[in-house]
Scaffold this motif. Structure first.
Motif, PDB file in Angstrom:
ATOM      1  N   GLN A 152     -25.066 -39.093-111.013  1.00 45.48           N
ATOM      2  CA  GLN A 152     -26.450 -39.052-111.722  1.00 45.48           C
ATOM      3  C   GLN A 152     -26.971 -37.602-111.697  1.00 45.48           C
ATOM      4  OE1 GLN A 152     -29.321 -41.759-109.687  1.00 45.48           O
ATOM      5  NE2 GLN A 152     -28.013 -43.559-110.252  1.00 45.48           N
ATOM      6  N   GLY A 153     -27.692 -37.185-112.685  1.00 42.15           N
ATOM      7  CA  GLY A 153     -28.220 -35.909-112.644  1.00 42.15           C
ATOM      8  C   GLY A 153     -27.349 -34.914-113.474  1.00 42.15           C
ATOM      9  N   MET A 154     -26.230 -35.193-114.095  1.00 44.42           N
ATOM     10  CA  MET A 154     -25.202 -34.458-114.617  1.00 44.42           C
ATOM     11  C   MET A 154     -24.940 -34.945-116.091  1.00 44.42           C
ATOM     12  SD  MET A 154     -22.352 -35.045-111.481  1.00 44.42           S
ATOM     13  CE  MET A 154     -21.414 -33.771-112.001  1.00 44.42           C
ATOM     14  N   GLY A 155     -25.916 -35.415-116.810  1.00 48.13           N
ATOM     15  CA  GLY A 155     -25.925 -35.406-118.203  1.00 48.13           C
ATOM     16  C   GLY A 155     -25.171 -36.702-118.796  1.00 48.13           C
ATOM     17  N   ILE A 156     -24.621 -37.693-117.969  1.00 52.91           N
ATOM     18  CA  ILE A 156     -23.863 -38.685-118.257  1.00 52.91           C
ATOM     19  C   ILE A 156     -24.717 -39.902-119.151  1.00 52.91           C
ATOM     20  CG2 ILE A 156     -22.560 -40.567-117.567  1.00 52.91           C
ATOM     21  CD1 ILE A 156     -21.545 -38.648-115.382  1.00 52.91           C
TER      22      ILE A 156
END
Length: 393
Positions: free
Chosen positions: A285-289
């Motif tokens: 999470q938090g990586m643009g997925i």
């Protein structure tokens, strides 16, 4: 150990004293040297000639749960029957967007058995859930066993107060130390690092396990979203040609599922799209997925001529992806209501301009009986059910 982890409810546990006793044979010697060019400060671990003994019953101000001056305190504890053997309490520090561990207690006979580590993991998870920039706590330079534990948990020194307890704290070798832990900052993945593709039958169990991890304890104790995914695939409202999963280096890390929905007024029906769940594995999470999944599938839906997407979602996330609250379009829930989490996305310019009425999602979202969810959950690795203050119930 036959222990039960529970939320310590304020109405029952307020005022409970915690015997925070400790003995230390070492201390951190705090030295402050002033010169014409500034200050020089050092903290050096030294041996004590005689052990430092701290007894809560001798301090005159015992530590208690749910003190009135704390902001939004929330506590968990391990119980042996009705006896509290370990506890952790957090309190908000909203002005600085930090979370403070206001109490951490483990009974002496239960120390070095992992209870403190498990409670600390809960505090770190609360920090991430609430998007706090830091988790902080207070300890003393004389409490080397506690400092050693905190350092192993990833905390670091962020400050000190040399007269917090008395004007002779430096001489008494009991200086207040502030320690802090900082959530990992994750870098956005490049578009080419994320493979977005259609789901295959052999992916089903892995996708559901990922979905369970993504939603576990998020809104309630446990979750039902993994069972919802299972039910959606079997329902006539499912739209597999829009739904996608995301892979990174061969690992399934996210998914989005679309279903048919509609807006009705007194004369007309308008077909709409709804997605849910949109989920990303907590480790990713938090990586643009999630944004990549939504962006690609929304473009695909636009190309197929769909008008818009209507969801119940997180109001601090979806507006930056183009969603607006449904009152912008004259659309209400089936009960005639509007609120921040009820949002819509136009898939082309003014595609919702002349549409109004009440929104009806697929009945698949209501077909989630608790006993069936629990039976289906048994097919996956067991996860602990932990209450958090931001859960809906």
């Amino acid at each position: 150990m036959n222990l039960t982890l529970s939320h310590l409810k304020k109405e029952q546990w307020k005022g409970t004293e915690l015997p925070l006793d400790y003995i230390s044979t070492e201390y951190y010697d705090v030295k402050i040297l002033q010169s014409s060019v500034g200050f020089e400060i050092s903290l050096t671990k030294e041996l004590l000639k005689t052990p430092f003994i701290s007894r809560s019953d001798e301090k005159g101000y015992p530590d208690k749960l749910y003190e009135d001056y704390r902001e939004n305190p929330y506590a968990w504890g391990y119980l042996e029957g009705d006896r509290l053997v370990a506890a952790l309490e957090t309190a908000s520090e909203n002005w600085s967007n930090r979370l403070r561990i206001s109490e951490l207690f483990v009974e002496e006979t239960y120390r070095r058995k992992g209870l403190g580590h498990h409670l600390m993991a809960i505090a770190k998870e609360q920090t991430r859930r609430e998007k706090r920039r830091a988790l902080i706590l207070e300890t003393q330079s004389s409490n080397v066993p506690a400092i050693t534990f905190y350092l192993k948990e990833g905390f670091t020194l962020i400050g000190f107060d040399s007269c917090a307890y008395s004007n002779e704290d430096l001489q008494r070798k009991e200086v207040r130390l502030e320690l802090g832990w900082f959530p990992e900052k994750r870098k956005k993945l490049k578009k080419e690092d994320i493979l977005i593709r259609e789901e295959n039958p052999e992916d089903h169990h892995q996708v559901e396990a990922m979905t369970q991890r993504a939603f576990w304890n998020k809104h309630h104790l446990g979750c039902d979203e993994h069972y919802l995914v299972h039910r959606i695939r079997q329902h006539g409202d499912y739209i597999p040609e829009l739904s996608r999963i995301a892979e990174v280096d061969g690992t399934i890390v996210g998914a989005i599922f679309y279903t048919k929905s509609m807006v009705k007024d007194e004369k007309s029906k308008y077909e709409m799209l709804t997605f849910g769940p949109l989920c990303v594995d907590p480790a990713w999470q938090g990586m643009g997925i999630g944004e990549a999944l939504l962006t690609e599938t929304a473009q695909l839906a636009k190309e197929k001529g769909h008008r818009g997407i209507i969801i119940f979602g997180e109001p601090d996330y979806y507006p930056r992806l183009g969603f607006k609250t449904c009152d912008h379009y004259g659309i209400t829930t089936k009960d005639g209501k509007n609120f921040d989490a009820f949002m819509a996305l136009e898939l082309s310019k003014d595609s919702l301009k002349n549409i109004s009425g009440k929104f009806y999602e697929s009945p698949v979202f209501e077909d989630l009986p608790k006993e069936k969810v629990e039976a289906y959950t048994a097919l996956f690795p067991e996860l602990p059910k932990i209450p958090f203050p931001d859960q809906w119930d």
